[in-house]
Structure formats: structure tokens, C-alpha cells
Design a protein around this motif. Structure first.
Motif, mmCIF file in Angstrom:
data_model
loop_
_atom_site.group_PDB
_atom_site.id
_atom_site.type_symbol
_atom_site.label_atom_id
_atom_site.label_comp_id
_atom_site.label_asym_id
_atom_site.label_seq_id
_atom_site.Cartn_x
_atom_site.Cartn_y
_atom_site.Cartn_z
ATOM 1 N N GLN A 96 0.765 -1.099 0.093
ATOM 2 C CA GLN A 96 -0.147 -0.011 0.110
ATOM 3 C C GLN A 96 0.858 1.268 0.033
ATOM 4 O O GLN A 96 1.676 1.238 0.790
ATOM 5 N N VAL A 97 0.434 2.129 -0.918
ATOM 6 C CA VAL A 97 1.003 3.561 -1.115
ATOM 7 C C VAL A 97 -0.036 4.503 -0.291
ATOM 8 O O VAL A 97 -1.040 4.473 -0.680
ATOM 9 N N PRO A 98 0.767 5.293 0.511
ATOM 10 C CA PRO A 98 -0.497 6.386 1.090
ATOM 11 C C PRO A 98 -1.192 6.950 0.003
ATOM 12 O O PRO A 98 -0.736 7.374 -1.066
ATOM 13 N N GLY A 99 -2.540 6.879 0.216
ATOM 14 C CA GLY A 99 -3.500 7.340 -0.523
ATOM 15 C C GLY A 99 -4.070 6.796 -1.518
ATOM 16 O O GLY A 99 -4.952 7.228 -2.374
ATOM 17 N N LYS A 100 -3.616 5.531 -1.592
ATOM 18 C CA LYS A 100 -4.121 4.426 -2.752
ATOM 19 C C LYS A 100 -4.588 3.258 -1.878
ATOM 20 O O LYS A 100 -4.296 3.144 -1.049
ATOM 21 N N ARG B 120 -5.064 -0.697 -0.879
ATOM 22 C CA ARG B 120 -3.894 -1.594 -0.738
ATOM 23 C C ARG B 120 -4.009 -2.876 -1.969
ATOM 24 O O ARG B 120 -5.193 -3.127 -2.423
ATOM 25 N N ALA C 11 6.350 0.931 -0.988
ATOM 26 C CA ALA C 11 5.109 0.895 -0.354
ATOM 27 C C ALA C 11 5.449 0.188 0.905
ATOM 28 O O ALA C 11 6.589 -0.272 1.204
ATOM 29 N N THR D 167 11.654 0.904 0.416
ATOM 30 C CA THR D 167 11.623 2.400 -0.185
ATOM 31 C C THR D 167 12.764 2.147 -1.387
ATOM 32 O O THR D 167 13.800 1.513 -1.090
ATOM 33 N N GLN E 91 8.342 -1.330 5.624
ATOM 34 C CA GLN E 91 8.391 -0.188 4.492
ATOM 35 C C GLN E 91 9.474 -0.796 3.689
ATOM 36 O O GLN E 91 10.711 -0.993 4.014
#
Length: 115
Positions: free
Chosen positions: A38-42, A44, A91, A112, A110
Motif C-alpha cells: 500500500q502506498v499512502p492515498g491508494k 492496498r 510501499a 523504499t 516499509q
């Protein structure tokens, strides 16, 4: 039921990471397992699935050929080997199991991907 992910971190594009999810509190070998991210604002996203004995796996199109899901039913662990990582793979990665009618999630790890 407890799912504990580990193995995330910062990696350069093209690099590799291996995520682990240690499971406890249920009969691990009896349940299919999944990795999501999951990416913030999107929403899962399902990344990979593995059947109880590892004989069946499926992957999101975006990771096919780069990620490999596997499991160790002796040590109650599911893995996600991630190769040729891209910035868009950044994500939080979650381990997931459906047990009966309940969904169980780990706390996430996390990942990155940046130079």
C-alpha cells in the motif's frame, strides 16, 4: 493469530530485498498466504499469493518476473523475494491470511526504492 513482517528497507533501483513474515497462532500449513502493498492515498494492492503447499502461486502483473513468493511450512514463514526493484515498488508491504471469515494482517514493513 500473529503475523510479523521483516526485511524491508531502503534499496537502490535494480536492487533486491527479501521480506519475511513469521506466522503464529494458527496452523500455518493449512492456509493460503498473500503479500499486499500500500502506498499512502491508494488502495492496498495484492502483490502475490501462495497456496498451502506452495504448489500454486500468482502475481500482480506489475511484479511478474521480478518477485517470487515462497513459504516454509516447518518454520511457519512466508517470503517475498523482490529483485530488480523499481521506484514504483515503494510501499508498505503486508502479510495477509484469511482464516475462516476473518482477515489477518501484519503490521507491515516499509520498502523504499530510491537512488
Amino acid at each position: 493469530v500473529q503475523l510479523v513482517e521483516s526485511g524491508g528497507g531502503l534499496v537502490q533501483p535494480g536492487g533486491s530485498l527479501r521480506l519475511s513474515c513469521a506466522a503464529s497462532g494458527f496452523t500455518f500449513s493449512s492456509y493460503n498466504m498473500r503479500w499486499h502493498r500500500q502506498v499512502p492515498g491508494k488502495e492496498r494492492e495484492l502483490v502475490a499469493y501462495i497456496s498451502t503447499n506452495g504448489g500454486s502461486t500468482t502475481y500482480a502483473d506489475s511484479v511478474k518476473g521480478r518477485f517470487t513468493i515462497s513459504r516454509d511450512n516447518v518454520n511457519n514463514t512466508v517470503f517475498l523475494q523482490m529483485n530488480n526493484l523499481k521506484p514504483e515498488d515503494t510501499a508498505v508491504y503486508y502479510c495477509h491470511a484469511w482464516i475462516g471469515t476473518s482477515a489477518y494482517w501484519g503490521q507491515g514493513t516499509q520498502v523504499t526504492v530510491a537512488s
